[in-house]
Each structure stands twice: as C-alpha cells, then as structure tokens.
Design an enzyme around this catalytic site. Structure first.
Site, PDB file in Angstrom:
ATOM      1  N   HIS A 182       0.744  -1.192   0.134  1.00  0.00           N
ATOM      2  CA  HIS A 182       0.074   0.235  -0.031  1.00  0.00           C
ATOM      3  C   HIS A 182       0.889   1.413  -0.211  1.00  0.00           C
ATOM      4  O   HIS A 182       0.720   2.144  -0.809  1.00  0.00           O
ATOM      5  CB  HIS A 182      -0.849  -0.103   1.305  1.00  0.00           C
ATOM      6  CG  HIS A 182      -1.792   1.117   1.256  1.00  0.00           C
ATOM      7  ND1 HIS A 182      -3.141   1.143   1.272  1.00  0.00           N
ATOM      8  CD2 HIS A 182      -1.602   2.491   1.607  1.00  0.00           C
ATOM      9  CE1 HIS A 182      -3.786   2.276   1.464  1.00  0.00           C
ATOM     10  NE2 HIS A 182      -2.849   3.254   1.693  1.00  0.00           N
ATOM     11  N   GLU A 183       1.892   1.333   1.008  1.00  0.00           N
ATOM     12  CA  GLU A 183       2.533   2.617   0.955  1.00  0.00           C
ATOM     13  C   GLU A 183       3.652   2.624  -0.088  1.00  0.00           C
ATOM     14  O   GLU A 183       3.851   3.665  -0.688  1.00  0.00           O
ATOM     15  CB  GLU A 183       3.319   2.411   2.484  1.00  0.00           C
ATOM     16  CG  GLU A 183       2.584   2.531   3.489  1.00  0.00           C
ATOM     17  CD  GLU A 183       1.688   3.565   3.564  1.00  0.00           C
ATOM     18  OE1 GLU A 183       1.887   4.758   2.965  1.00  0.00           O
ATOM     19  OE2 GLU A 183       0.699   3.215   4.172  1.00  0.00           O
TER      20      GLU A 183
ATOM     21  N   HIS B 254       2.017   4.286  -2.862  1.00  0.00           N
ATOM     22  CA  HIS B 254       2.065   5.832  -2.762  1.00  0.00           C
ATOM     23  C   HIS B 254       3.485   6.415  -2.942  1.00  0.00           C
ATOM     24  O   HIS B 254       3.759   7.488  -3.867  1.00  0.00           O
ATOM     25  CB  HIS B 254       1.930   6.438  -1.316  1.00  0.00           C
ATOM     26  CG  HIS B 254       0.370   6.019  -0.877  1.00  0.00           C
ATOM     27  ND1 HIS B 254      -0.635   6.409  -1.678  1.00  0.00           N
ATOM     28  CD2 HIS B 254       0.049   5.480   0.236  1.00  0.00           C
ATOM     29  CE1 HIS B 254      -1.843   6.062  -1.040  1.00  0.00           C
ATOM     30  NE2 HIS B 254      -1.523   5.645   0.178  1.00  0.00           N
TER      31      HIS B 254
HETATM   32 ZN    ZN Z   1      -2.758   5.179   1.572  1.00  0.00          ZN
END
Ligand code: ZN
Length: 128
Positions: A7-8, A11
């Site tokens: 998830h990170e 980003h």
């Molecule tokens: Zn996030």
C-alpha cells in the site's frame, strides 16, 4: 505486513512518477488512495470471501472506494462528503490504472503473472 508495505509503496511509486500535490489537491491524494487500496490487496481477502459466498462482482470496487475514503479521512481534516466527492471524481481513471503491475494482483497467481509480464516487458520492442 505485505499488504501494508505494498500500500505504502504504491504511494511512493505515485510520488516518483508524477507531480503529486498531496497537500493542496485532495483529488491527487484520492487517486493514490484508490490505487493503493485496489492494488495492495487491501480488498482481496474480503473480496474472495464475498465472491465465493455472495457472487458480488462489484464488491471489489465498493471495497476500494470505501477504503480510499477512510484513508483520506485518516490523514485529512475534511468532511466525509468532500472525501467521497474527491474519490468519485477520480475513481474511474485511477481504479483502471494498474501500474506498476499491469493488472490487479488479486492473489498469488495474478501476482506471478504480473512479475512475468515485468520480466518480459522489453521483449517486443527489442525485436524491432
Ligand atoms: Zn494510503
């Protein structure tokens, strides 16, 4: 652990590939949260259960939308309505943007396919 790191990293990938205005345009954050929820597996386990038990094909989309809204609300002091509006505005294009995987890695098999595609990425053009 894998899901959180993935998830990170989505980003981080978005930050490196585009001029993301994280703090001035909530739609940019919304787009990255949609992608992170879609591609990290945040919705996979629930998705599998729902698909098996209820056959709801749209569940993945609904899950991604809800998770993106919650992620925005966790880091921005804005109303739920503003977060929902931002997610809805970018959802179509950001949900269908599967970079860097080229597909949604729903499970280990799909993740293997994504890695195979990555390994073969230069094959076509190198033969021209
Ligand atoms: Zn996030």
């Amino acid at each position: 652990m894998n899901r959180v790191v993935t998830h990170e990293l989505i980003h981080a990938f978005d930050h490196c590939r585009a001029h993301v205005h994280w703090f001035t345009d909530v739609r940019h954050l919304a787009c990255s949260e949609v992608r992170a929820a879609n591609l990290s597996g945040d919705c996979s386990l629930v998705n599998e259960i729902f698909r098996l038990h209820f056959g709801l094909k749209q569940h993945h989309q609904t899950c991604v939308r809800d998770r993106a809204i919650l992620s925005i609300l966790a880091v921005r002091n804005i109303s739920k309505e503003v977060a929902q509006k931002a997610v809805d505005e970018v959802f179509e294009s950001c949900f269908n943007d599967h970079e860097p995987f080229g597909r949604i890695p729903h499970n280990k098999t799909y993740a293997r396919y994504a890695h195979r595609d990555f390994q073969n990425r230069d094959r076509y053009y190198s033969n021209i």
